[in-house]
Design an enzyme around this catalytic site. Structure first.
Site, PDB file in Angstrom:
ATOM      1  N   TYR A  54      81.112-169.992  39.014  1.00  0.00           N
ATOM      2  CA  TYR A  54      80.164-168.980  39.283  1.00  0.00           C
ATOM      3  C   TYR A  54      80.200-168.413  38.229  1.00  0.00           C
ATOM      4  O   TYR A  54      79.040-167.491  37.694  1.00  0.00           O
ATOM      5  CB  TYR A  54      80.262-168.407  40.704  1.00  0.00           C
ATOM      6  CG  TYR A  54      79.327-167.016  40.892  1.00  0.00           C
ATOM      7  CD1 TYR A  54      78.258-167.429  41.209  1.00  0.00           C
ATOM      8  CD2 TYR A  54      79.649-165.825  40.561  1.00  0.00           C
ATOM      9  CE1 TYR A  54      77.147-166.460  41.274  1.00  0.00           C
ATOM     10  CE2 TYR A  54      79.031-164.663  40.579  1.00  0.00           C
ATOM     11  CZ  TYR A  54      77.490-165.051  40.970  1.00  0.00           C
ATOM     12  OH  TYR A  54      76.773-163.925  41.088  1.00  0.00           O
ATOM     13  N   PRO A 107      77.175-155.102  35.249  1.00  0.00           N
ATOM     14  CA  PRO A 107      77.411-155.389  36.500  1.00  0.00           C
ATOM     15  C   PRO A 107      77.620-156.878  36.976  1.00  0.00           C
ATOM     16  O   PRO A 107      76.756-157.561  36.290  1.00  0.00           O
ATOM     17  CB  PRO A 107      76.084-154.693  37.163  1.00  0.00           C
ATOM     18  CG  PRO A 107      75.242-154.912  35.806  1.00  0.00           C
ATOM     19  CD  PRO A 107      76.057-154.677  34.826  1.00  0.00           C
ATOM     20  N   THR A 186      67.520-153.614  37.162  1.00  0.00           N
ATOM     21  CA  THR A 186      67.468-155.231  36.886  1.00  0.00           C
ATOM     22  C   THR A 186      66.060-155.734  37.394  1.00  0.00           C
ATOM     23  O   THR A 186      65.720-155.778  38.481  1.00  0.00           O
ATOM     24  CB  THR A 186      68.572-156.033  37.539  1.00  0.00           C
ATOM     25  OG1 THR A 186      69.985-155.528  36.914  1.00  0.00           O
ATOM     26  CG2 THR A 186      68.601-157.484  36.868  1.00  0.00           C
ATOM     27  N   ARG A 195      71.251-172.318  39.347  1.00  0.00           N
ATOM     28  CA  ARG A 195      72.370-172.471  38.872  1.00  0.00           C
ATOM     29  C   ARG A 195      73.068-173.448  39.350  1.00  0.00           C
ATOM     30  O   ARG A 195      73.682-173.507  40.760  1.00  0.00           O
ATOM     31  CB  ARG A 195      73.370-171.029  39.197  1.00  0.00           C
ATOM     32  CG  ARG A 195      72.652-169.830  38.552  1.00  0.00           C
ATOM     33  CD  ARG A 195      73.117-168.495  39.065  1.00  0.00           C
ATOM     34  NE  ARG A 195      72.123-167.653  38.811  1.00  0.00           N
ATOM     35  CZ  ARG A 195      72.569-166.179  39.157  1.00  0.00           C
ATOM     36  NH1 ARG A 195      73.524-165.914  39.821  1.00  0.00           N
ATOM     37  NH2 ARG A 195      71.429-165.204  38.857  1.00  0.00           N
ATOM     38  N   SER A 298      68.264-158.509  27.535  1.00  0.00           N
ATOM     39  CA  SER A 298      69.320-159.432  28.315  1.00  0.00           C
ATOM     40  C   SER A 298      68.460-160.429  28.894  1.00  0.00           C
ATOM     41  O   SER A 298      67.452-160.467  29.221  1.00  0.00           O
ATOM     42  CB  SER A 298      69.895-158.498  29.464  1.00  0.00           C
ATOM     43  OG  SER A 298      70.622-159.282  30.340  1.00  0.00           O
ATOM     44  N   HIS A 300      70.112-162.054  31.448  1.00  0.00           N
ATOM     45  CA  HIS A 300      71.034-162.268  32.574  1.00  0.00           C
ATOM     46  C   HIS A 300      72.099-163.052  32.176  1.00  0.00           C
ATOM     47  O   HIS A 300      72.491-164.082  33.265  1.00  0.00           O
ATOM     48  CB  HIS A 300      70.263-162.845  33.737  1.00  0.00           C
ATOM     49  CG  HIS A 300      70.544-162.215  35.137  1.00  0.00           C
ATOM     50  ND1 HIS A 300      69.742-161.051  35.889  1.00  0.00           N
ATOM     51  CD2 HIS A 300      71.890-162.517  35.844  1.00  0.00           C
ATOM     52  CE1 HIS A 300      70.449-160.773  36.927  1.00  0.00           C
ATOM     53  NE2 HIS A 300      71.778-161.721  37.013  1.00  0.00           N
ATOM     54  N   THR A 332      74.615-160.562  27.042  1.00  0.00           N
ATOM     55  CA  THR A 332      74.490-161.844  26.998  1.00  0.00           C
ATOM     56  C   THR A 332      75.323-162.387  25.681  1.00  0.00           C
ATOM     57  O   THR A 332      74.866-162.170  24.581  1.00  0.00           O
ATOM     58  CB  THR A 332      72.967-162.596  26.972  1.00  0.00           C
ATOM     59  OG1 THR A 332      72.577-161.890  28.164  1.00  0.00           O
ATOM     60  CG2 THR A 332      73.125-164.081  26.933  1.00  0.00           C
TER      61      THR A 332
END
Length: 412
Positions: A54, A107, A186, A195, A298, A300, A332
């Site tokens: 993860y 975060p 965000t 993912r 970013s 993410h 990133t």
């Protein structure tokens, strides 16, 4: 002919340097780590696959993450020589308050799943180092407990706007009441990214006991002992969730959020407001016009849209166009202090590190986070000295050449 003789006992004395044995396996592990990659290797050995993946994984083919890291690998530094670098200052003001280093903790969700100390370890370590700590909406420690762990340091709260607006703003109100000084909104997650590692692992909160997870746990008993002997793992900001993480995110994220919603949020927040997830110049200009205090370039961490733009490549153009109106931060791909220095040289006021912090957390709890911050800080200082600069203000674009690997293809 080389003259030889029999060695004498006193000849061995300066060669023998036995270290005192370390009884603590955690201490031995952390002392052996000299890079963030070393902490990553230690984290992988100690953490069950689903939890490690993860953190370590990204979306789909993980191209975005690989490209972001490669962008930093393709940096050429251009040092100056014969400068007095006996004293180096690594701090300046970010969003109206001082930071000791030009990076903070990003975060990240589910930190207590990575290691039981979770966000408490991150907040405490950040406070001790004089850098900000950012708490995720999907954190596993409450807003109030993070404040208690970092009572005098800088705490930032990251907001995902939920479909339930009232509950979202309830979190914002709690963060303001607890003295968090910055809100990170965000905006790059209208839906969850694909993912694939998480899908294949059946990643869920709390983790499900299956034949696969039990087999994987056999070689990681300390992680499971910590999980089962501490408070049950759950989200600090929402009710317990029985499904997978991907299902949770798609249920919670609101794909209707727009610029008007951002203005509405801004009007209700008393502190600094930063928009995280900016990926093009046009959006950066629009946000600067709305009067936000900062933006974070970013994608993410490569966890949303695969093949998204590389934040480090966007940085110079965005700084040139809006850097006088709004602070430009980035994340990133950062895996070293040299990456941070390169970003500052290209105009970033601040950077955020996520995986680097979590690798340290998984490798050794609070001590591991301290180690990650120490590694990055030492690398920042060493890189600045080798470049021949004494302060962050002296870093400039000329200190960095971006070697070309990926460039847009010319239209025929």
């Amino acid at each position: 002919m080389t003259q030889r003789r029999m060695p004498r006992p006193r000849d061995f004395r300066p060669l023998v340097r036995f270290r005192k044995p370390r009884l603590s396996s955690t201490r031995r592990r952390l002392e052996a780590a000299v890079t963030i990659h070393d902490l990553r290797d230690a984290a992988r050995r100690r953490t069950p696959r689903a939890a490690f993946d993860y953190t370590d994984g990204a979306a789909e083919s993980e191209v975005s993450l690989a490209r972001a890291r490669q962008a930093f690998n393709d940096v050429q530094f251009n040092p100056s020589i014969l400068r007095d670098v006996s004293k180096v200052s690594t701090g300046w003001e970010v969003l109206g308050a001082p930071v000791a280093m030009p990076f903070g903790i990003a975060p990240t969700g589910f930190a207590r799943l990575m290691q039981t100390e979770g966000e408490i370890a991150g907040a405490g370590a950040a406070g001790a180092a004089g850098i900000p700590f950012s708490l995720s909406t999907l954190g596993t420690t409450s807003i109030e407990d993070v404040k208690a762990a970092n009572p005098t340091g800088r705490n930032w709260f990251q907001l995902y706007m939920w479909k339930d607006r009232e509950r979202s703003m309830g979190l914002v109100e709690r963060a303001a009441a607890a003295g968090f000084d910055t809100l990170l909104v965000t905006v790059d997650a209208p839906v969850a990214g694909a993912r694939l590692r998480d899908s294949r692992n059946g990643f869920s909160i709390p983790p499900q006991l299956t034949l696969k997870t039990v087999a994987n746990a056999a070689t990681r008993p300390a992680w499971w002992f910590n999980l089962l002997t501490t408070e049950p793992l759950s989200f600090a900001s929402l009710d317990r969730w029985p499904g997978t993480v991907a299902e949770l995110l798609d249920t919670m994220f609101d794909p209707t959020v727009d610029f008007d919603d951002l203005v509405w949020i801004k009007d209700q927040w008393p502190g600094k407001i930063v928009v995280k997830g900016v990926q093009n110049l046009a959006d950066a200009k629009k946000l600067a016009g709305l009067g936000v205090d900062g933006i974070v370039l970013s994608n993410h961490g490569g966890r949303q849209l695969d093949r998204a733009p590389i934040p480090f490549h966007l940085l110079p153009d965005v700084v040139r166009e809006v850097g006088k109106d709004v602070e430009v931060h980035m994340d990133t791909g950062i895996m070293s202090g040299a990456d941070i220095v390169a970003a500052v040289a290209k105009g970033a006021r601040f950077t955020l590190v996520g995986r680097a912090y979590l690798y340290g957390l998984m490798a050794g709890g609070r001590a591991g986070v301290d180690k990650a911050i120490q590694i990055l800080s030492d690398q920042v200082i060493r890189t600045m000295r080798l470049l021949g600069v004494n302060t962050l203000e002296e870093l400039e674009p000329g200190h960095v050449t971006q070697l070309r690997r990926l460039a847009p293809r010319e239209v025929d």
